[in-house]
Write an enzyme that holds these catalytic residues in place. Structure first.
Site, PDB file in Angstrom:
ATOM      1  N   ASP A 164      27.716 -58.052 -20.658  1.00 20.40           N
ATOM      2  CA  ASP A 164      27.589 -58.872 -21.466  1.00 20.40           C
ATOM      3  C   ASP A 164      26.254 -59.550 -20.339  1.00 20.40           C
ATOM      4  O   ASP A 164      26.868 -60.239 -19.703  1.00 20.40           O
ATOM      5  CB  ASP A 164      28.218 -59.269 -22.655  1.00 20.40           C
ATOM      6  CG  ASP A 164      26.916 -60.284 -23.140  1.00 20.40           C
ATOM      7  OD1 ASP A 164      26.765 -60.065 -23.505  1.00 20.40           O
ATOM      8  OD2 ASP A 164      28.672 -60.238 -24.085  1.00 20.40           O
ATOM      9  N   SER A 173      29.270 -61.978 -31.856  1.00 20.92           N
ATOM     10  CA  SER A 173      28.510 -63.006 -31.139  1.00 20.92           C
ATOM     11  C   SER A 173      28.413 -64.609 -32.185  1.00 20.92           C
ATOM     12  O   SER A 173      29.907 -64.455 -31.735  1.00 20.92           O
ATOM     13  CB  SER A 173      26.959 -63.110 -31.025  1.00 20.92           C
ATOM     14  OG  SER A 173      26.363 -63.873 -29.645  1.00 20.92           O
ATOM     15  N   HIS A 216      25.591 -56.631 -24.369  1.00 18.86           N
ATOM     16  CA  HIS A 216      25.914 -57.755 -25.531  1.00 18.86           C
ATOM     17  C   HIS A 216      25.816 -57.050 -26.759  1.00 18.86           C
ATOM     18  O   HIS A 216      26.922 -57.233 -28.185  1.00 18.86           O
ATOM     19  CB  HIS A 216      24.310 -59.077 -25.834  1.00 18.86           C
ATOM     20  CG  HIS A 216      25.873 -59.587 -26.533  1.00 18.86           C
ATOM     21  ND1 HIS A 216      26.056 -61.015 -26.586  1.00 18.86           N
ATOM     22  CD2 HIS A 216      25.056 -60.518 -27.970  1.00 18.86           C
ATOM     23  CE1 HIS A 216      26.231 -61.751 -27.650  1.00 18.86           C
ATOM     24  NE2 HIS A 216      25.899 -61.512 -28.218  1.00 18.86           N
TER      25      HIS A 216
END
Length: 795
Positions: free
Chosen positions: A734, A661, A768
């Site tokens: 995601d 991330s 994610h």
């Protein structure tokens, strides 16, 4: 010839993007990933029992592949009429704290459980169970271990938590699928027309949300799956009665005396720009039999909330504890805009039963209201507020009966000051469901992490609200990581502690207050005993500008001093206002290390040194700190490598940097703006900040207010400078704000277009974070192979 070249290009392109088979890392890693995780632990409200919740390590990707609708910020399982459930809970055990005995809850085989909810007296639990035809409602008697299904009811958790216990400990308020619900609306064979949006002069700076409504058919699906019928269920008799009419009920809670119900219902118009919690909504009062008594507020779509601001109108509505039926809430005095200069940001309001009068103002709040904690004395609360300009938290004690005359500040510090954090109040649940602090006369109890320059040493303090004096009742022993969990019983003669060390898996103990005598409650085993012997140490060093840094260094079992190992650096940048708090240590070298999921610690098994959670602080004025983002992370990375090189532990030419991330964003920036690393591994990142134009992470400015900064920190803009190999991994589904899959796809294309070396791995059905067993193992295999190709074997 031209046709031949074109054909060859097509073949090459198809080969590059063709799907591959899932890979496996070395078998020793597969065995660790597949090992059953230690159970989750939940203590009963009265502190007499402890629930052990067992789970599967990673479900098959087949669970992720179930048909879902991605709408209104939700992921809805189309067949079960529920949210998508990716955590698989498999079993329940109850530990009696008095007898030390363990009893298994009798459950049918198969099906994943929802997380159990205790009745307020700890005598029963309620939970859901996923079945093919829907989500079932179950309950269990703690004394017997017997569980029962409530027949004829389908639970609906699409818009919120599905189950709440009532004060008699036998009835439940349940969110259910309305009786008579038919098939979901079918997708139109042809559209009725284009989807149109329009704007005209209204400022609306929303984040780049995903899984939003996109069409009238999406709206119809949202109404179908979101429709909720509240039901009161008697678990003993198995009977149920509907409460009010069905609707898009986002939240519902009984007053402490259970004569009134507070409900929030969504309504049209919906929004194609924000998730469902920001849709138009009504906040309503119902009678105990489900009649609408009063509409407290009709709120519009909240798609114009200022950056780091709050919506206009009523928010944070809740029942006041220790009052039979009194509502409190807050309203912004600055239109929700943190940039407005006003003496007070919020006002706190109160409205008692019978709710026929207008609400009265309790007090004005100088900074942004953060919430209240009820102290266990009627009308007394601890009120917290947050100063965005300073990143500062202030907590005051006050009485709602005389807020001005009784208000006194008890805590006042930076939200980033871990060393001086007083801890959080220990709370308990009353029989009617109210949450209040545990009291001892004028004192409450505070439980905290105990951060220090030697690592965390969690504590339990007795804090006198009148004298403001503290007495330390417990603190983690040196060389261990021990944490207060809960008091056992009302007399507080003993409490539960979670205890672990670098080599001992966490277990739970019953500790006598005062004497320190302990009784073991659990006997969890190390899920990866083959890794015993791996060394772990807290490492402290400094950046070029004097900012203190820290990380945890892991070395393989049997490491011989002086051997120069390849190194993996794993990090995630965080923002701070000053160097002092930026340099504080926020970990413990005595915490047990679990090898779970896609952790980069698996590199240790392959002969690497791993520098885990290396601090990459971005320090400065909250409005402008990202002006020097690149220089600060490069400086922190260089300091880490130089320190380990000076220790003789690593080969500085064989270092790989990795992150997930915002850590992936950092990774790509480090490759673009330095030559410190041999390669990089970036997972689920955002690399072009012009695609998140109204802020990212803690950035407060828009792209149009800070174009140079947005472009400078965007690795995409420097793809021609990324001259070290980079592995990009991303979930195809995601749903995290800003990290669209296209972020990795476009960076990969930019690097390829400039002749760089990169590999793009897109994981089917993954979001994610990565859940499916096949995806987890494949990710680890890709990461290890990348290190083998470009780092470990490099000379």
């Amino acid at each position: 010839m031209i046709r031949s070249l074109w054909f060859a290009a097509i073949i090459t392109t198809c080969f590059a993007i063709s799907p591959a088979q899932y890979k496996l890392p070395p078998q020793e890693i597969v065995d660790i990933v597949d090992a059953p995780p230690t159970p989750f632990v939940s203590v009963s409200p009265e502190g007499r029992s402890m629930l052990l919740v067992e789970s599967q390590s990673h479900p098959s990707v087949a669970l992720l592949a179930r048909p879902i609708h991605r709408i209104a910020g939700l992921r809805i399982d189309a067949q079960r009429h529920s949210r998508q459930h990716l955590t698989v809970l498999t079993g329940l055990q109850v530990v009696s704290l008095a007898q030390g005995t363990t009893k298994r809850i009798a459950l049918p085989t198969g099906g994943s459980l929802g997380y159990p909810v205790w009745s307020n007296d700890g005598s029963r639990i309620a939970f859901t169970r996923d079945a093919d035809a829907g989500v079932q409602l179950w309950w269990a008697d703690i004394s017997t271990g017997m569980a029962k299904q409530i027949k004829g009811l389908r639970v609906n958790d699409v818009l919120g938590n599905p189950v709440q216990w009532m004060a008699d400990h036998r009835r439940l308020l349940v969110r259910s699928v309305p009786t008579g619900t038919g098939e979901p609306p079918a997708m139109p064979k042809l559209p009725e027309g284009p989807n149109v949006d329009e704007t005209a002069g209204r400022v609306s700076r929303t984040a780049t949300f995903q899984d939003l409504l996109r069409s009238p058919h999406d709206e119809a699906l949202f109404v179908h799956y979101g429709a909720t019928q509240l039901v009161v269920v008697d678990v003993v008799s198995g009977t149920s009665r509907p409460l009010g009419s069905s609707g898009l009920i986002m939240s519902a809670s009984f007053s402490p005396d259970e004569k009134h119900l507070l409900a929030t219902a969504l309504k049209r118009p919906f929004s194609y720009r924000v998730p469902y919690p920001s849709f138009a909504r009504s906040i309503e009062l119902w009678s105990a039999d489900g009649r609408r008594v009063r509409t407290l507020a009709d709120l519009p779509v909240s798609d114009d909330v200022p950056t780091q601001g709050v919506p206009k109108g009523m928010r944070s509505v809740e029942w006041q504890a220790l009052r039979s039926a009194t509502l409190i809430w807050v309203e912004a005095l600055d239109d929700g805009d943190p940039l407005k200069k006003v003496p007070f940001r919020d006002k706190l309001m109160r409205l008692p039963a019978p709710f026929s009068d207008e609400a009265t103002e309790v007090l004005k709040v100088q900074h942004r209201y953060s919430g209240v904690t009820w102290t266990g004395v009627e009308d007394e609360a601890l009120l917290s507020e947050y100063d965005r300009d300073r990143r500062w938290r202030t907590t005051s004690r006050l009485s709602f009966a005389d807020p001005t005359g009784t208000r006194s500040v008890i805590f006042d510090l930076s939200v980033n000051d871990a060393y001086n954090d007083p801890g959080s109040p220990v709370e308990r649940t009353l029989p009617n469901g109210d949450r209040v602090t545990v009291r001892d006369g004028d004192a409450i109890f505070l439980s905290g992490r105990g951060a220090s320059d030697r690592g965390d040493r969690p504590f339990l303090d007795r804090f006198d609200l009148k004298s403001m004096s503290k007495t330390r009742l417990f603190q983690s022993a040196e060389g261990r990581m021990e944490q207060f969990v809960a008091f056992a019983g009302k007399d507080r003669a003993s409490f539960i502690v979670r205890s672990e060390s670098a080599s001992e898996v966490p277990n739970y103990f019953l500790r006598k207050s005062g004497t320190g005598a302990s009784t073991r409650l659990t006997a969890f085993r190390d899920p990866a005993p083959q890794l015993t012997g791996m060394s772990k140490q807290l490492l402290k060093y400094r950046r070029f500008d004097g900012v203190p840094l820290s990380a945890t260094l892991y070395l393989p079992k049997g490491y011989v001093a002086g051997t120069k190992l390849p190194l993996l650096v794993w990090a995630y940048p965080l923002e701070y206002s000053d160097p002092g708090t930026a340099g504080q240590v926020r970990m413990s070298p005595h915490q047990f290390t679990f090898f779970r999921g896609t952790t980069p610690l698996f590199f240790v098994t392959q002969g690497y040194a791993v520098l885990m959670d290396a601090t990459m602080p971005v320090v400065g004025d909250p409005e402008t700190m990202n002006n020097t983002f690149v220089e600060q992370i490069v400086g922190a990375a260089k300091a880490a490598i130089d320190t380990l090189d000076a220790m003789g532990v690593i080969d500085p030419k064989r270092v790989v940097v990795s992150g997930h991330s915002y850590g992936a964003f950092m990774t790509a920036n480090l490759l673009a703006h330095s030559d410190l690393f041999a390669a990089g591994i970036a997972r689920s990142g955002a690399y072009n900040r012009t695609l998140t134009p109204f802020g990212f992470q803690s950035e407060r400015r828009s792209y149009w207010e800070a174009k140079e900064v947005y472009e400078k920190v965007s690795p995409f803009m420097y793809a021609d400078k990324i001259n070290e190999p980079i592995l990009l991994i991303h979930g195809e589904a995601d749903n995290n704000t800003g990290t669209f899959p296209i972020q990795s796809e476009r960076l990969f294309q930019a690097i390829r277009g400039n002749g760089g070396t990169a590999r793009l791995v897109m994981l089917p059905y993954e979001s994610h974070g990565y859940s499916g067993r096949e995806s987890v193992l494949h990710t680890l295999a890709e990461m290890l192979e990348w290190g083998e190709r470009f780092v470990k074997g490099k000379r």
